[in-house]
Design an enzyme around this catalytic site. Sequence first.
Site, short mmCIF file in Angstrom:
data_model
loop_
_atom_site.label_atom_id
_atom_site.label_comp_id
_atom_site.label_asym_id
_atom_site.label_seq_id
_atom_site.Cartn_x
_atom_site.Cartn_y
_atom_site.Cartn_z
N TYR A 69 37.27 46.09 46.18
CA TYR A 69 37.75 44.73 46.43
C TYR A 69 38.17 44.65 47.89
O TYR A 69 39.23 45.15 48.26
CB TYR A 69 38.90 44.36 45.49
CG TYR A 69 39.46 42.99 45.75
CD1 TYR A 69 38.62 41.88 45.85
CD2 TYR A 69 40.83 42.78 45.89
CE1 TYR A 69 39.12 40.62 46.10
CE2 TYR A 69 41.34 41.52 46.14
CZ TYR A 69 40.48 40.44 46.23
OH TYR A 69 40.99 39.19 46.49
N HIS A 102 34.31 34.25 39.79
CA HIS A 102 33.15 35.09 40.06
C HIS A 102 32.37 35.29 38.76
O HIS A 102 32.97 35.51 37.70
CB HIS A 102 33.56 36.47 40.57
CG HIS A 102 34.31 36.48 41.85
ND1 HIS A 102 33.77 36.94 43.04
CD2 HIS A 102 35.59 36.10 42.14
CE1 HIS A 102 34.67 36.84 44.00
NE2 HIS A 102 35.79 36.35 43.48
N ASP A 153 33.42 43.08 45.04
CA ASP A 153 33.63 41.87 45.83
C ASP A 153 33.82 42.27 47.29
O ASP A 153 34.87 42.77 47.68
CB ASP A 153 34.86 41.14 45.29
CG ASP A 153 35.16 39.86 46.05
OD1 ASP A 153 34.43 39.54 47.00
OD2 ASP A 153 36.14 39.17 45.68
#
Length: 302
Positions: free
Chosen positions: A135, A288, A185
């Site tokens: 992330y 997402h 991500d």
Amino acid sequence: MISPLVLGSHNVNGIRAAMRRGFRPFWDSEGADVIALQEVRCRLADLPTEAFTGYHTALETGTLPGRNGVAVMTRLAPTSIRTLSGGALLAGPDGAFSEVEAIHLPNRDLAHFSHEGRYIEVDLSDAPVRVASLYLPKGAAWPHEEDGKDKYDRKMRFLKGLSRLLTSSRREAAAEGRQFVVVGDFNIAHTELDLKNWRTNKRSEGFLPEERQWFSSVVGPRRLLDVVRHVHPGVDGPYTWWSWRGQAFTNDAGWRIDYHLASPALARSATTARVAREADYDSRISDHSPVVVHYDMAALAS
């Protein structure tokens, strides 16, 4: 060795909220062997056990309440876990977590982020693959955003350290006979194909020239391949993130910021790669959508 290896990635934007919106029914229907999560955003005491049952889950929550948190869920217990902090949480198929020691990933730039729960690696026990869940910080559009310099500098520092980490992890995995894949991500849309409204976002965080140049520096035929782009060359998207606000999801005005970046041989073994975009706004599990790839491990071994 399991084949195909079904590997999914999902920024859940809070595991408790995702559970209310259908997280487990979706993943149960996918039959995924590995599920990498980002933005778990939950303290140990509040983790919903039912989100993880049936899997072994390695989790790095970090120490920032209600923020970040990355995990990798696997059918069999991983043979090793690596984190920036040297610690992790591990749950068996009953979903009950306990603290465990992890292999420490030394990195002078990423050490600054070691308490934030942004990166974890596991070695699979049923396939010769090392899987990382990432992330990446969002950053800011400095100098176009006056008060964004600190966030911009933080992201640039993270990217600098991540470049070295991805290289060392890929090479170390290869030396041990393993493929390497980092999923999650990245908070960067790499090319104009990865952002619907790219013309109006040239000065936006996530699409800055220096961010996109960094992305180009870590992918390549001898480094890592963008698996979804490898399977779907030259197409717009498929996007993975849409704002909750307005008509972005309905109009598919999205960003592709969630990726599988894999060592070349593993990437080329992918038989399918898709974004599991929900049918409509009300069905969304998160802002997402999941990214699911089937890797043909048998072909890789032949």
